[in-house]
Write a protein that holds these residues in place. Structure first.
Motif: not given
Length: 396
Positions: A69-70, A282-284, A286, A288, A299-300
């Motif tokens: 995700d990142f 949020c990050h999923r 790559h 945002a 997701q982050d």
């Protein structure tokens, strides 16, 4: 058939993810109900990220790297670990040859740091990793075993903070994932934002609701507004967990230092009029977004770090502020330019990729200015290499 196994594996993975999502959502719904229909965002973020076996970081190890995700600085390479090792070596010499990494992710930084510290003749006697995720621990062990198998015996995993520690503590992109309270400054006063359940068509969805902030949060919010000159309507975060985590280390560190790298701002920039909707992201895969209530656990969820609040907490707990700089200034001070120059000669084939990664680490448009490095310590009298020059590039 040769393709059946990957397809079955993918199907099993998807089924497992779906079940985990259902269980996490049920847990969140239960806490909302137990709270009278309202759950603070801070608690929601804690559950979404860290609920045992269900949260984003507790469930699996697929978050990091190009396929996740990142991408964090250690995953880029670009001489990051080599430069960081220079600072770690100095700190170990000033304290003790012991190292703890909090939140070690994929294990890439641990493996690369061990390589670089070995080259500097500054290997720690023990490299301890503090991580809550069992699956991440397995990935970290595999990464280190593949990269430096002869050093794996020096590495151990901790289940809790030590009672006392002399040496160096590293935290790279750890603070931004600690739960935050979400506040709304309105004409009618200061409100805390929380999570509720809303009926939409034939399903219950998660939505926002605000209620008057409790006294400690309200007082903190009013002080921030007075110092920063913010005016309603304004939404932003107040982090209590990260400063508390740092203050806890103040009771553990005997002689040593904490070196923390993350993205964020000092308070006067954090609560800027241009950030009237906060820094929550949020990050999923790559991408945002600003939708933290969507698909919890998948997701982050992060918030930028308030470095002024960190400095206040660390110094208030008895630690000394040893340095604060942008990531670019810190890496330059630790010799990244010289590291890149040597690599251009020794590894010409790998030079283009190395230079590209270094550009992302240093560029103001990438990670160079947004990311900061802050150091706290006790019993450390020398000036740290990473903060010797260009200290005014970042001010608290």
């Amino acid at each position: 058939m040769p393709t059946d196994r990957p397809l079955r594996s993918l199907a099993n993975e998807q089924a497992s993810d779906a079940l985990r999502a259902q269980q996490l959502r049920a847990l969140i719904d239960a806490e909302i109900d137990a709270g009278g229909g309202w759950l603070s965002f801070c608690r929601y973020m804690e559950l979404a990220l860290y609920a045992p076996g269900l949260g984003y970081y507790a469930a699996d190890d697929r978050q990091f790297g190009a396929g996740g995700d990142f991408v964090t600085a250690p995953e880029l390479g670009g001489g990051f670990a080599a430069a960081l090792a220079v600072q770690v070596a100095q700190l170990q010499a000033l304290s003790a040859p012991q190292l703890i990494e909090a939140g070690a992710g994929s294990g890439r930084l641990a493996a690369d740091l061990l390589v670089e510290l070995e080259a500097l003749g500054a290997l720690p006697e023990r490299y301890a990793i503090l991580d809550l995720s069992g699956s991440l621990r397995q990935r970290q062990q595999a990464t280190i075993a593949a990269r430096v198998p002869h050093l794996l015996e020096r590495v151990l995993w901790l289940d809790r903070l030590p009672e006392r520690f002399d040496g160096v503590v590293i935290g790279n992109e750890v603070l931004d994932a600690m739960p935050v309270h979400l506040l709304a400054w309105r004409d009618a006063g200061v409100f805390e934002r929380g999570v509720v359940r809303e009926r939409a068509a034939d399903a219950w969805t998660l939505g926002w609701a605000e209620r008057p902030a409790a006294a400690p949060l309200r007082q903190r919010a009013l002080a921030i507004a007075a110092d920063s000159g913010l005016t309603p309507p304004y939404i932003s975060e107040i982090a209590l967990a990260a400063p508390a985590w740092l203050a806890t280390w103040a009771g553990i560190i005997g002689r040593g230092a904490l070196l923390l790298l993350d993205y964020g701002f000092p308070q006067h920039e954090y609560y800027h009029p241009q950030r009237a909707t906060g820094t929550l992201m949020c990050h999923r895969r790559h991408l945002a977004s600003d939708t933290p209530l969507l698909d919890p656990g998948s997701q982050d969820i992060t918030a930028h770090v308030d470095f002024s609040a960190l400095a206040e907490a660390g110094c208030g707990a008895g630690l000394s502020l040893l340095g604060y700089a942008t990531q670019a200034a810190f890496l330059f001070n630790c010799g990244l330019t010289e590291i890149l120059a040597r690599a251009q000669t020794s590894n010409p084939a790998g030079w283009p990729a190395l230079a590209s990664a270094a550009q992302k680490l240093l560029s103001p448009a990438e990670m160079g200015e947004l990311f900061k490095v802050i150091a706290f310590g006790r019993g450390i009298d020398a000036r740290l290499l990473g903060f010797v020059r260009n200290e005014r590039s970042a001010t608290l």
